[in-house]
Design a protein around this motif. Structure first.
Motif, PDB file in Angstrom:
ATOM      1  N   TYR A   1       0.768  -1.290  -0.050  1.00 51.77           N
ATOM      2  CA  TYR A   1       0.083  -0.062   0.089  1.00 51.77           C
ATOM      3  C   TYR A   1       0.813   1.209   0.196  1.00 51.77           C
ATOM      4  N   VAL A   2       0.117   2.565  -0.252  1.00 56.74           N
ATOM      5  CA  VAL A   2       0.893   3.770  -0.285  1.00 56.74           C
ATOM      6  C   VAL A   2      -0.102   4.592   0.538  1.00 56.74           C
ATOM      7  N   ALA A   3       0.022   5.350   1.514  1.00 59.21           N
ATOM      8  CA  ALA A   3      -0.449   6.237   2.226  1.00 59.21           C
ATOM      9  C   ALA A   3      -0.199   7.477   1.912  1.00 59.21           C
ATOM     10  N   VAL A   4      -1.010   8.524   1.787  1.00 61.17           N
ATOM     11  CA  VAL A   4      -0.742   9.646   1.355  1.00 61.17           C
ATOM     12  C   VAL A   4      -1.301  10.742   2.406  1.00 61.17           C
ATOM     13  N   ARG A   5      -0.917  11.682   2.857  1.00 62.75           N
ATOM     14  CA  ARG A   5      -1.532  12.840   3.530  1.00 62.75           C
ATOM     15  C   ARG A   5      -1.192  14.210   3.094  1.00 62.75           C
ATOM     16  N   TRP A   6      -2.190  15.036   3.022  1.00 64.95           N
ATOM     17  CA  TRP A   6      -1.728  16.561   2.780  1.00 64.95           C
ATOM     18  C   TRP A   6      -2.791  17.268   3.460  1.00 64.95           C
ATOM     19  N   LYS A   7      -2.301  18.798   3.389  1.00 66.46           N
ATOM     20  CA  LYS A   7      -3.223  19.865   3.994  1.00 66.46           C
ATOM     21  C   LYS A   7      -3.790  20.479   2.753  1.00 66.46           C
ATOM     22  N   GLY A   8      -4.892  21.038   2.780  1.00 67.23           N
ATOM     23  CA  GLY A   8      -5.759  21.753   1.782  1.00 67.23           C
ATOM     24  C   GLY A   8      -6.962  21.175   1.501  1.00 67.23           C
ATOM     25  N   THR A   9      -7.225  21.611   0.133  1.00 65.30           N
ATOM     26  CA  THR A   9      -8.468  21.039  -0.438  1.00 65.30           C
ATOM     27  C   THR A   9      -8.140  19.607  -0.754  1.00 65.30           C
ATOM     28  N   THR A  10      -9.345  18.983  -0.596  1.00 69.22           N
ATOM     29  CA  THR A  10      -9.137  17.323  -1.054  1.00 69.22           C
ATOM     30  C   THR A  10      -9.333  17.180  -2.654  1.00 69.22           C
ATOM     31  N   ASP A  11      -9.707  17.817  -3.271  1.00 69.38           N
ATOM     32  CA  ASP A  11     -10.210  17.758  -4.816  1.00 69.38           C
ATOM     33  C   ASP A  11      -8.748  18.037  -5.497  1.00 69.38           C
ATOM     34  N   GLY A  12      -8.538  17.001  -6.330  1.00 68.93           N
ATOM     35  CA  GLY A  12      -7.424  17.047  -7.293  1.00 68.93           C
ATOM     36  C   GLY A  12      -6.179  16.293  -6.976  1.00 68.93           C
ATOM     37  N   ALA A  13      -6.082  15.482  -6.014  1.00 68.78           N
ATOM     38  CA  ALA A  13      -5.049  14.790  -5.496  1.00 68.78           C
ATOM     39  C   ALA A  13      -5.020  13.556  -6.126  1.00 68.78           C
TER      40      ALA A  13
ATOM     41  N   ALA B   1      -0.579  16.532  -5.893  1.00 71.55           N
ATOM     42  CA  ALA B   1      -1.244  17.080  -4.963  1.00 71.55           C
ATOM     43  C   ALA B   1      -2.191  18.227  -5.611  1.00 71.55           C
ATOM     44  N   PRO B   2      -3.400  18.561  -4.716  1.00 70.24           N
ATOM     45  CA  PRO B   2      -4.414  19.781  -5.126  1.00 70.24           C
ATOM     46  C   PRO B   2      -3.382  20.969  -5.407  1.00 70.24           C
ATOM     47  N   ASP B   3      -4.093  21.806  -6.040  1.00 70.64           N
ATOM     48  CA  ASP B   3      -3.405  23.379  -5.854  1.00 70.64           C
ATOM     49  C   ASP B   3      -3.500  23.927  -4.657  1.00 70.64           C
ATOM     50  N   GLY B   4      -2.274  24.524  -4.249  1.00 74.88           N
ATOM     51  CA  GLY B   4      -2.168  25.186  -3.169  1.00 74.88           C
ATOM     52  C   GLY B   4      -1.874  24.130  -1.951  1.00 74.88           C
ATOM     53  N   ALA B   5      -1.857  22.984  -1.876  1.00 74.49           N
ATOM     54  CA  ALA B   5      -1.750  21.813  -0.936  1.00 74.49           C
ATOM     55  C   ALA B   5      -0.279  22.035  -0.416  1.00 74.49           C
ATOM     56  N   THR B   6      -0.282  21.991   1.104  1.00 70.33           N
ATOM     57  CA  THR B   6       0.967  21.830   1.724  1.00 70.33           C
ATOM     58  C   THR B   6       1.295  20.736   2.441  1.00 70.33           C
ATOM     59  N   ALA B   7       2.455  20.390   3.085  1.00 70.43           N
ATOM     60  CA  ALA B   7       2.719  19.261   4.060  1.00 70.43           C
ATOM     61  C   ALA B   7       2.253  17.973   3.526  1.00 70.43           C
ATOM     62  N   VAL B   8       2.470  17.800   1.954  1.00 74.00           N
ATOM     63  CA  VAL B   8       2.299  16.484   1.426  1.00 74.00           C
ATOM     64  C   VAL B   8       3.596  15.543   1.650  1.00 74.00           C
ATOM     65  N   HIS B   9       2.827  14.461   2.426  1.00 70.70           N
ATOM     66  CA  HIS B   9       3.798  13.465   2.440  1.00 70.70           C
ATOM     67  C   HIS B   9       3.228  11.972   2.342  1.00 70.70           C
ATOM     68  N   SER B  10       3.976  10.905   2.050  1.00 71.12           N
ATOM     69  CA  SER B  10       3.452   9.714   1.646  1.00 71.12           C
ATOM     70  C   SER B  10       4.309   8.586   2.249  1.00 71.12           C
ATOM     71  N   LEU B  11       3.771   7.549   2.376  1.00 75.20           N
ATOM     72  CA  LEU B  11       4.539   6.231   3.026  1.00 75.20           C
ATOM     73  C   LEU B  11       4.339   4.989   2.383  1.00 75.20           C
ATOM     74  N   ALA B  12       5.341   4.418   1.707  1.00 75.53           N
ATOM     75  CA  ALA B  12       5.001   3.015   1.086  1.00 75.53           C
ATOM     76  C   ALA B  12       5.317   2.034   2.137  1.00 75.53           C
ATOM     77  N   ILE B  13       4.311   0.984   2.112  1.00 73.77           N
ATOM     78  CA  ILE B  13       4.099   0.074   3.127  1.00 73.77           C
ATOM     79  C   ILE B  13       4.164  -1.449   2.616  1.00 73.77           C
ATOM     80  N   ASP B  14       5.079  -2.072   3.053  1.00 75.59           N
ATOM     81  CA  ASP B  14       5.017  -3.786   2.669  1.00 75.59           C
ATOM     82  C   ASP B  14       4.834  -4.566   3.876  1.00 75.59           C
TER      83      ASP B  14
END
Length: 364
Positions: free
Chosen positions: A80-92, A131-144
């Motif tokens: 799996y890959v988990a993703v998290r960001w701050k900002g609007t939810t549309d467009g990721a 990421a959506p336009d204007g999103a910040t603090a984008v980070h992801s985690l690949a998980i095995d």
């Protein structure tokens, strides 16, 4: 999140292990745990037994963190890959290798300041996040969760039950308890309140899952690390075979979800309405197709014994009062996630079955 939001969580690789569908109850690595085993059926009489233990090996969960957008590669095949960001939810969006873009949607997990998603990676070794336009603090985690190095654990040979309902304890599905800690302290300390409601969710992971315990470990990593909750968000999870998994840590007394006084530990499944609200998640996506008969039967029985244990009427409606901040909400005692927030959870087909589940769980 809401009243239970933990502080910032470090991103590390953590050990975990393969779930054992036929086993139940377990001990943390190297330390004995005496499970609380309830009498057969739905007895209110609890007895404590020492079932003995046996060594078993399971793969460690491997993870690799990345920040920002663009392409990330891993040294392992990701489950799996988990993703998290701050900002609007549309467009990721996300794509694996040279594949097509797919939208990132929250599914069941919700955060108050942006978006979050857990996506099946199908053993990909590279992915790209948009990421959506204007999103910040984008980070992801690949998980095995399936192919890491083996580690030996001591697993009790006997089953663990809660009021007659068999379940897999946290160590039995491979919960790495270090995920709950940061800088030597519990990242999201346990808080307990009287139970008021039960909320049904789905995990928005693939149906016909060949290794559901590994998926539970992936969800745990997603919730605890990527979403910064310090633990898995649900109190219980149920796979398509009807196997029940203990979720949120609630102490070492062997009673899942509750403390010895019968109060519910606060989890992280319904933002703004967590304290006093028990969350049960069905693994998979019961949207166009319903849950399996086995999953629905386990859900019904689990709700029945919890409602009986706490004196709730599964068919009633109540005014939920958040014991932390006083916020209220009129909901069924047994609700779907969408009764609280705007979400597709627990899937339209499962939501339509809740009336049947409430009736079957009601006392006769």
């Amino acid at each position: 999140m809401d009243e239970s939001t933990p502080s910032s969580h470090r991103k590390k690789r953590h050990l975990s292990r393969r779930g054992v569908i036929g086993a139940a109850g377990a001990v943390a690595a190297g330390a004995a745990l005496t499970p609380v085993v309830f009498a057969a059926g739905e007895s209110d009489d609890a007895t404590t037994t020492d079932a003995g233990t046996k060594p078993e090996t399971f793969p460690a969960t491997r993870s690799a963190a990345a920040t920002g957008t663009g392409t990330a590669t891993t040294a392992f095949a990701a489950s799996y890959v988990a993703v998290r960001w701050k900002g609007t939810t549309d467009g990721a969006g996300i794509r694996f290798g040279d594949g097509a873009w797919q939208p990132l949607t929250a599914g069941c997990a919700t955060v108050e300041d942006g978006g979050t998603a857990l996506v099946a990676a199908d053993a990909a070794r590279s992915y790209e996040v948009k990421a959506p336009d204007g999103a910040t603090a984008v980070h992801s985690l690949a998980i095995d969760t399936t192919d890491g190095p083996d580690r030996t654990f001591k697993v009790p040979s006997g089953p663990t039950r809660m009021r007659g309902v068999r379940y897999l304890s946290r160590p039995a599905w491979g919960a790495d308890e270090s995920l709950r800690h940061k800088d030597g302290q519990v990242d999201s300390p346990e808080q307990y309140y009287p139970l008021q409601t039960i909320t049904v969710h789905h995990t928005a992971t693939p149906n016909a899952d060949p290794d559901p315990a590994a998926t539970v470990r992936g969800i745990y990593e997603f919730h605890a690390v990527t979403n910064d909750w310090g633990d898995i968000g649900y109190h219980f999870l149920i796979d398509e075979a009807g196997v029940i998994y203990e979720g949120r840590y609630s102490g070492d007394d062997g009673l899942p979800a509750f403390d010895p006084d019968g109060n519910l530990v606060t989890a992280f499944h319904t933002a703004g309405y967590n304290s006093g609200n028990l969350g049960i998640a069905l693994l998979g996506t019961p949207a166009d197709q319903g849950p399996t008969d086995a999953a629905k039967a386990s859900l019904t029985r689990l709700i029945k014994v919890i409602a009986r244990f706490k004196g709730l009427d599964p068919q009633a409606k109540v005014t939920f009062v958040n014991p932390v901040n006083g916020v209220t909400k009129d909901v069924p005692v047994v609700s779907g996630h969408r009764d609280w927030l705007e979400t597709d959870c627990p899937g339209q087909t499962m939501y339509d079955l809740l009336a049947e589940v409430r009736a079957a769980a009601a006392p006769r």
